[in-house]
Design an enzyme around this catalytic site. Structure first.
Site, PDB file in Angstrom:
ATOM      1  N   GLU A 281       0.613  -1.204  -0.119  1.00 57.02           N
ATOM      2  CA  GLU A 281      -0.001   0.032   0.147  1.00 57.02           C
ATOM      3  C   GLU A 281       0.575   1.320  -0.046  1.00 57.02           C
ATOM      4  OE1 GLU A 281      -3.511   2.103   2.452  1.00 57.02           O
ATOM      5  OE2 GLU A 281      -2.637   0.345   3.452  1.00 57.02           O
ATOM      6  N   SER A 318      -3.450   4.047   7.132  1.00 59.29           N
ATOM      7  CA  SER A 318      -3.371   2.758   6.130  1.00 59.29           C
ATOM      8  C   SER A 318      -4.770   2.106   6.067  1.00 59.29           C
ATOM      9  CB  SER A 318      -2.156   1.810   6.488  1.00 59.29           C
ATOM     10  OG  SER A 318      -2.391   0.521   5.989  1.00 59.29           O
ATOM     11  N   LYS A 357      -8.236  -2.903  22.166  1.00 59.42           N
ATOM     12  CA  LYS A 357      -8.376  -4.076  21.336  1.00 59.42           C
ATOM     13  C   LYS A 357      -9.901  -4.521  21.607  1.00 59.42           C
ATOM     14  CE  LYS A 357      -4.714  -4.756  18.985  1.00 59.42           C
ATOM     15  NZ  LYS A 357      -4.727  -4.581  17.198  1.00 59.42           N
ATOM     16  N   GLU A 365     -17.325  -2.288  11.529  1.00 58.96           N
ATOM     17  CA  GLU A 365     -16.621  -2.716  10.303  1.00 58.96           C
ATOM     18  C   GLU A 365     -16.046  -4.130  10.396  1.00 58.96           C
ATOM     19  OE1 GLU A 365     -15.931   1.792  11.440  1.00 58.96           O
ATOM     20  OE2 GLU A 365     -16.052  -0.250  12.529  1.00 58.96           O
ATOM     21  N   CYS A 502       3.310  -1.704  21.922  1.00 57.76           N
ATOM     22  CA  CYS A 502       2.303  -2.850  22.428  1.00 57.76           C
ATOM     23  C   CYS A 502       2.893  -3.340  23.992  1.00 57.76           C
ATOM     24  CB  CYS A 502       2.218  -3.704  21.698  1.00 57.76           C
ATOM     25  SG  CYS A 502       1.369  -3.135  20.204  1.00 57.76           S
TER      26      CYS A 502
END
Length: 574
Positions: A281, A318, A357, A365, A502
């Site tokens: 991408e 992105s 999360k 979506e 993370c």
């Protein structure tokens, strides 16, 4: 340097140091509640008070500067009695339900109450009677347990620049509350969970869902499949008495089988896949004049932040889903076909270092498989509790391997767990795709480390690509303001919501120091170095996925399952 005496011990410390810092130099522990090693001094709890010769009143060690010739006493009967009284006053407005509290055994107030032998509180116990705030799918607030240390406010406002929490009223009526509304969902909260790490008690915590997992495991009609995020392994040992990074991956897999998962797979598989999709991408945007700079989209807390505070820059994101959501879409399509399992029976569980999360999995979506792609998200802490409940001894448990088709991964996927890791993994692949040359050294060390914003230049056959990495949302804001002003020199920007990436996520084992995050990052890179394959495009199972199912990066099937669009949220936060 200044010289002082603490409890009969002489100590020299740099000018500007506090009594608390000087005491630490000689191994004297002074209790604290509002003090935090990575935050500004607040001096509002007064638990750290001590005697200073020449002062009639007791002084707060966290805020009182050390001066030449100062004589300090930290454990006289007067000091101990005063600290004990302060703790009793705090406890008088605190629920007496330690056995039921999520922070039982890991609570700073509980620890101090035990240390100071508080048995019978002379003050009347008056709890406040507020209802729990369960308005978000990620985080729960219990206002009754708040001790007004304001560490969560600092984490949210200074570290993250989100300002979802603030102080209301003064004196005895002061309260930490969500801004712009009574519930957390009404505030600009991005659900990153850094407030949870900052809180010394159980006033704010993750939406615990272990019982939902146990119910799914007990259901004979459900096939329970799990994925493990790359940051989980380096920290899960901290939950079961092991050192950071010491739990072998195979032992973690065995532990998950023992608690009842039918299949154990790895988010690292889709982290490698993300690099193929995201890297292509980026190249497409560079070659065809797409929106630049392109932002990574792996961190849902960061996505929430962009949608909330920078809705005008959503097109820079992105379109790739996060590895968690790519996995969820594929496990109920590609993997279900490979295993000949009805996707309606698959219960997809992700084990994540991240509280955001939980929100991401609930986004409308994220149902491109025809079902909810990820049924349940558990944090590292929740899995730690399940492991302790199960009585597993990880020092003796024989290791087992991941299951087939979505369990293989490379070192590039492993480093997704650290700030700069997504960028480095992308560069390893993009460099070889563009130059058609093999990288002799895959280590892009210039994007590693705990510095807030890092930048680098990469030459791709004559095209110089400028990249940046930011972690922690206050650092992200600096980069985003530059982009908004049209002054950004970058083509590709990685942003992680949490300090350290993370490994410092809101669902990781509780830590209030960046030093622990740095330790976890070190463990991440050790694992990367030990991987036989260290570039995402070398993952054999990803190659099979493209050959048999997706056919090509950015192809029709990929766009259908692996890509999405993000949306501007309420502009009142701008």
């Amino acid at each position: 340097m200044v010289n002082l005496n603490i409890d009969g011990i002489n100590v020299s410390v740099p000018k500007g140091s506090t009594i608390l810092q000087a005491a630490k130099e000689v191994g004297i522990n002074i209790p604290t509640l509002c003090w935090h090693p990575d935050q500004a001094v607040k001096a509002n709890c007064r638990v750290c008070i001590c005697e200073v010769e020449g002062n009639r009143l007791l002084q707060a060690a966290c805020s009182t500067p050390a001066t030449e010739g100062m004589v300090v006493k930290t454990k006289t009967p007067k000091v101990i009695e005063a600290r004990k009284t302060i703790l009793e006053l705090i406890l008088a407005n605190h629920p007496q339900d330690c056995l039921n509290c999520i922070r039982n055994g890991n609570c700073e107030l509980q620890d101090l109450a035990a240390e100071y032998m508080i048995r019978d509180n002379p003050f009347e116990i008056k709890t406040r009677g507020y209802e729990l705030d369960r308005s978000t799918p990620s985080i729960i607030r219990d206002q009754n347990k708040c001790i007004l240390c304001r560490r969560c406010v600092d984490a949210c406002s200074v570290t993250q620049s989100v300002y979802a929490l603030g102080l209301e009223n003064r004196g005895h009526n002061a309260m930490v509350v969500p801004t712009l509304g009574k519930a957390l969902i009404d505030s600009p909260c991005v659900m990153c969970g850094q407030c949870i790490h900052a809180c010394p008690v159980g006033a704010i915590y993750e939406n615990e869902q272990v019982d939902e997992l146990l119910a799914a495991i007990a259901d004979p009609d459900k096939v329970v499949v799990t994925q493990i995020a790359p940051a989980v392994r380096v920290a899960i040992g901290e939950e079961v008495g092991m050192k950071t990074g010491d739990m072998p991956m195979e032992v973690l897999v065995a532990g998950l089988r023992q608690v009842g998962f039918d299949y154990v797979l790895h988010t690292n598989f889709t982290a490698d896949l993300t690099i193929l999709e995201e890297g292509n991408e980026l190249l497409k945007r560079l070659n065809e004049g797409g929106t630049l700079p392109m932002f990574t989209s792996c961190s849902p807390g960061w996505i929430n932040f962009c949608e909330t505070f920078y809705p005008d820059l959503v097109d820079n994101l992105s379109t790739c889903k996060s590895p968690q959501q790519m996995f969820g879409a594929l496990v109920k399509t590609y993997w279900a076909e490979k295993m000949n399992i009805d996707p309606a029976n698959i219960y997809s569980v992700s084990i994540m270092p991240c509280t955001a999360k939980k929100f991401e999995a609930s986004r409308p979506e994220m149902q491109d498989s025809g079902y909810r792609d990820v049924d349940l998200v558990l944090t590292t802490r929740e899995i730690g509790r399940l492991f302790r409940m199960s009585g597993l001894d990880f020092n003796k448990l024989p290791g087992t391997s991941f299951d087939s088709w979505m369990g293989a991964y490379t070192g590039a996927a492993v480093i997704f767990g650290a700030t700069g890791g997504v960028m480095e993994a992308a560069l390893r692949t993009v460099y070889e795709v563009v130059t058609k040359q093999e990288l002799t050294d895959v280590n892009f060390t210039m994007v590693r480390g705990m510095e807030g914003v890092k930048e680098a230049q990469v030459d791709l056959n004559g095209t110089v690509v400028n990249v940046a990495v930011a972690h922690g949302l206050s650092n992200a804001r600096q980069v985003m303001d530059q982009v908004r002003a049209g002054e950004s020199p970058y083509h590709f920007i990685e942003i992680m919501a949490c300090p350290g990436g993370c490994i410092g996520g809101g669902g990781q084992p509780i830590t209030k120091a960046n030093a622990k995050r740095a330790e976890r990052i070190d463990a991440i890179y050790v694992e990367d170095e030990n991987c036989a394959l260290r570039k995402s495009h070398d993952n054999p199972e990803v190659k099979t996925l493209y050959e048999e199912f997706l056919h090509e990066p950015l192809g029709h099937k990929s766009h259908e399952l692996l890509h999405t669009h993000y949306h501007a949220k309420n502009k009142k936060y701008l």
